[in-house]
Design a protein around this motif. Structure first.
Motif, PDB file in Angstrom:
ATOM      1  N   SER A  51     -63.226  42.814  41.717  1.00 44.30           N
ATOM      2  CA  SER A  51     -64.517  43.473  41.948  1.00 44.30           C
ATOM      3  C   SER A  51     -65.145  43.965  40.658  1.00 44.30           C
ATOM      4  O   SER A  51     -66.322  44.307  40.626  1.00 44.30           O
ATOM      5  N   THR A  69     -69.258  40.571  35.049  1.00 45.13           N
ATOM      6  CA  THR A  69     -68.618  39.259  35.224  1.00 45.13           C
ATOM      7  C   THR A  69     -68.233  38.658  33.871  1.00 45.13           C
ATOM      8  O   THR A  69     -67.126  38.122  33.712  1.00 45.13           O
ATOM      9  N   ASP A  72     -58.770  45.871  41.282  1.00 43.19           N
ATOM     10  CA  ASP A  72     -59.419  45.984  42.590  1.00 43.19           C
ATOM     11  C   ASP A  72     -60.074  44.633  42.935  1.00 43.19           C
ATOM     12  O   ASP A  72     -60.594  43.952  42.051  1.00 43.19           O
ATOM     13  N   ARG A  73     -60.002  44.261  44.233  1.00 39.04           N
ATOM     14  CA  ARG A  73     -60.529  42.946  44.633  1.00 39.04           C
ATOM     15  C   ARG A  73     -61.543  43.074  45.758  1.00 39.04           C
ATOM     16  O   ARG A  73     -61.473  43.985  46.572  1.00 39.04           O
ATOM     17  N   GLU A  74     -62.483  42.116  45.793  1.00 38.48           N
ATOM     18  CA  GLU A  74     -63.480  42.100  46.860  1.00 38.48           C
ATOM     19  C   GLU A  74     -62.807  41.665  48.160  1.00 38.48           C
ATOM     20  O   GLU A  74     -62.056  40.687  48.165  1.00 38.48           O
ATOM     21  N   ALA A  75     -63.075  42.404  49.241  1.00 40.95           N
ATOM     22  CA  ALA A  75     -62.370  42.155  50.501  1.00 40.95           C
ATOM     23  C   ALA A  75     -62.572  40.727  50.997  1.00 40.95           C
ATOM     24  O   ALA A  75     -61.630  40.075  51.445  1.00 40.95           O
ATOM     25  N   GLU A  76     -63.808  40.210  50.895  1.00 41.58           N
ATOM     26  CA  GLU A  76     -64.102  38.889  51.498  1.00 41.58           C
ATOM     27  C   GLU A  76     -63.511  37.747  50.681  1.00 41.58           C
ATOM     28  O   GLU A  76     -62.943  36.805  51.229  1.00 41.58           O
ATOM     29  N   THR A  77     -63.622  37.849  49.345  1.00 44.15           N
ATOM     30  CA  THR A  77     -63.289  36.689  48.516  1.00 44.15           C
ATOM     31  C   THR A  77     -61.955  36.823  47.782  1.00 44.15           C
ATOM     32  O   THR A  77     -61.399  35.823  47.338  1.00 44.15           O
ATOM     33  N   GLU A  85     -59.424  35.411  39.570  1.00 46.38           N
ATOM     34  CA  GLU A  85     -58.918  35.564  40.937  1.00 46.38           C
ATOM     35  C   GLU A  85     -57.398  35.463  40.990  1.00 46.38           C
ATOM     36  O   GLU A  85     -56.738  36.162  41.745  1.00 46.38           O
ATOM     37  N   ASN A 135     -69.589  48.181  40.614  1.00 46.79           N
ATOM     38  CA  ASN A 135     -68.785  46.962  40.557  1.00 46.79           C
ATOM     39  C   ASN A 135     -69.434  45.972  39.583  1.00 46.79           C
ATOM     40  O   ASN A 135     -70.458  46.291  38.967  1.00 46.79           O
ATOM     41  N   ARG A 136     -68.825  44.804  39.460  1.00 47.56           N
ATOM     42  CA  ARG A 136     -69.319  43.860  38.437  1.00 47.56           C
ATOM     43  C   ARG A 136     -70.764  43.429  38.717  1.00 47.56           C
ATOM     44  O   ARG A 136     -71.538  43.232  37.791  1.00 47.56           O
ATOM     45  N   HIS A 137     -71.119  43.315  40.025  1.00 52.04           N
ATOM     46  CA  HIS A 137     -72.492  42.898  40.344  1.00 52.04           C
ATOM     47  C   HIS A 137     -73.492  43.954  39.875  1.00 52.04           C
ATOM     48  O   HIS A 137     -74.559  43.617  39.362  1.00 52.04           O
TER      49      HIS A 137
END
Ligand SMILES: [Zn+2]
Length: 506
Positions: free
Chosen positions: A184, A154, A175-180, A164, A127-129
């Motif tokens: 991703s 990023t 694809d998106r991060e579940a929390e934010t 976002e 992922n981006r991180h």
């Protein structure tokens, strides 16, 4: 400049299904002028001919790659190597990207190619991180080995305007991060969207990619290539003509065309010495809501207008449902259109036809299409397919089912789909004949075919080895038909000759 006449002495002249003949070949002005058993007679030798002793190497027509992405291949070859053999975990991908970035301080973005989430130690997409750990100050674009997914860091997401609140493009998925809910970094089917946003490659980059691809193809014996890109327009056609003309790209080239923006006939005639216009390329994929894009009615219309514009149509169809849809549309075209527009079965192509049970193959047979298959995937991606079967993937006995296709009498041609499959035609032949993956595991052995059957689908059958034929030839270390299948991959290419000129070898 015309190449000097050539004489290849002591070759084994290969013949499909028969033992090779020890002999020689003479060529001048891009044509075979004499070929036969033993030595060439003095009367057949042109003045100032260059003689090469081939020491028993096997002479064959050059390999044809009927489905390739040469510029993407060049980009992949010049990117950080993140293929499973070079990077087996996310930390190894990070290391490859960081090394590439350090070696290319002036590159606008850092490029990596070839990861496969199923073959990574972590069994997930980076992922981006993960990519930020490797490179933070420039966009990173890491391309999946299939070409259908990308991961951006990023800085890359920011540069591509994927925030976002960004909406998906028509055929793409963010694809998106579940929390934010933030992206991703993983993007599906968004390659052209991202390259538009990050800036298309410069002329210099394109030239570098074309030259890297040309070198990789010619040293593996490929003398003709079809660029299967779905968005080739007249400017890409003209660019290819230029790259062929100045020998940046040496194999002969046919360029598929973007549907609906066919290359003007005047341009095709003007540039015919350098490049050929191929069929219209239509990509049939599954949309976000699960339906196929284009719809059957749209595909029907696209196929009819492509056949009317000529020459032919090639539809990318991987899953059973998409293959069946193409078959229905092709059958419809056969019953409805002027037969003259249909040309030959080679002009109605199904690209890949990967997931094909005997029933699907029967539908292909009925619609009179040619399948352009990628047996190189069996070798190059077989381990991924086997890993996917455990997760409900398509059974490997019906995956790229060459035996069934040939038994049903369906015309088949081979293409590499490089860089998404291995470039080497001998690796493809090995895959077709042994049905063995890179790690040595069987991948649907019931679909294996014979070496001769594989060989004749890998070369240009319209230029057989006889006087008067164009000189697109290879000399291999051995006749593939005379070696044990397990040894096919060990055969080396000693000489590659295009239009009578040696482009690889001594
Ligand atoms: Zn392709």
């Amino acid at each position: 400049m015309k190449p000097a006449p050539l004489v290849l002495d002591h070759v084994q002249i290969t013949r499909p299904g028969r033992p090779a003949l020890p002999g020689a070949v003479v060529m001048a002005n891009g044509q075979i002028t004499w070929i036969g058993r033993g030595e060439a007679p003095a009367s057949a030798l042109p003045p100032r001919a260059v003689r090469i002793d081939c020491e028993g190497g096997a002479l064959m027509p050059g390999f044809v790659d009927a489905h390739c992405h040469p510029l993407a291949l060049g980009a992949a070859l010049t990117a950080a190597d993140c293929r499973p053999a070079a990077a087996r975990s996310i930390p190894e991908i990070q290391r490859q990207l960081a090394l590439w970035a350090a070696a290319s301080p002036n590159a606008r973005h850092v490029r990596g190619f070839g990861y496969d989430e199923l073959l990574l130690h972590e069994r997930r997409h980076p992922n981006r991180h993960d990519l930020d750990v490797a490179v933070r100050d420039r966009p990173v674009v890491l391309t999946h080995g299939s070409g259908h997914a990308l991961v951006l860091n990023t800085a890359g997401l920011r540069a591509a305007g994927i925030t976002e609140s960004a909406d998906e493009p028509a055929r793409g998925f963010i694809d998106r991060e579940a929390e934010t809910g933030a992206p991703s970094g993983l993007l599906l089917e968004m390659g052209s969207h991202v390259s538009r946003r990050l800036g298309r490659p410069t002329d210099g980059e394109v030239r570098r990619y074309a030259s890297a691809a040309s070198e990789a193809l010619t040293l593996l014996g490929v003398t003709s290539v079809v660029d299967a890109g779905p968005s080739n327009d007249v400017s890409r056609f003209e660019l290819w003509a230029e790259l062929r003309k100045d020998q940046t790209f040496q194999p002969r080239l046919t360029v598929m065309q973007a549907p609906g923006s066919q290359i003007p006939e005047a341009e095709i005639f003007r540039l015919a010495a350098w490049v050929d216009a191929g069929p219209a390329k239509i990509v049939l994929i599954r949309g976000e809501n699960g339906g196929l894009i284009p719809t059957p009615a749209e595909l029907d219309e696209m196929v009819a207008s492509a056949l009317a514009a000529g020459p032919g149509v090639a539809v990318h169809a991987v899953e059973a449902e998409s293959i069946l849809m193409v078959c229905r549309v092709f059958e419809e075209a056969r019953s409805r259109l002027d037969p003259r527009l249909l040309l030959t079965p080679a002009h109605r192509r199904i690209e890949h036809a990967a997931e094909a049970t005997p029933e699907v193959c029967a539908a292909i047979k009925r619609c009179g299409a040619t399948v352009v298959s990628q047996p190189g995937f069996i070798y190059g991606r077989g381990d991924r397919y086997l890993a996917a079967v455990d997760a409900g993937g398509w059974p490997v006995d019906h995956l790229y089912p060459l035996r069934t296709l040939l038994d049903q009498g369906i015309p088949v041609m081979f293409g590499s789909d490089a860089p998404y499959g291995p470039v080497s035609p001998l690796e493809a032949i090995y895959g077709a004949v042994t049905r063995t993956s890179a790690s040595g595991r069987p991948v649907g052995r019931s679909q294996a075919i014979g070496t001769t059957e594989a060989l004749v689908r890998s070369v240009n059958n319209s230029s057989p080895l006889r006087a008067g034929s164009p000189c697109d030839l290879v000399v291999l270390s051995e006749d593939p038909q005379s070696v044990q299948p397990e040894r096919l991959r060990d055969i080396t290419v000693r000489l590659t000759i295009i239009a009578g000129e040696i482009v690889w070898g001594q």
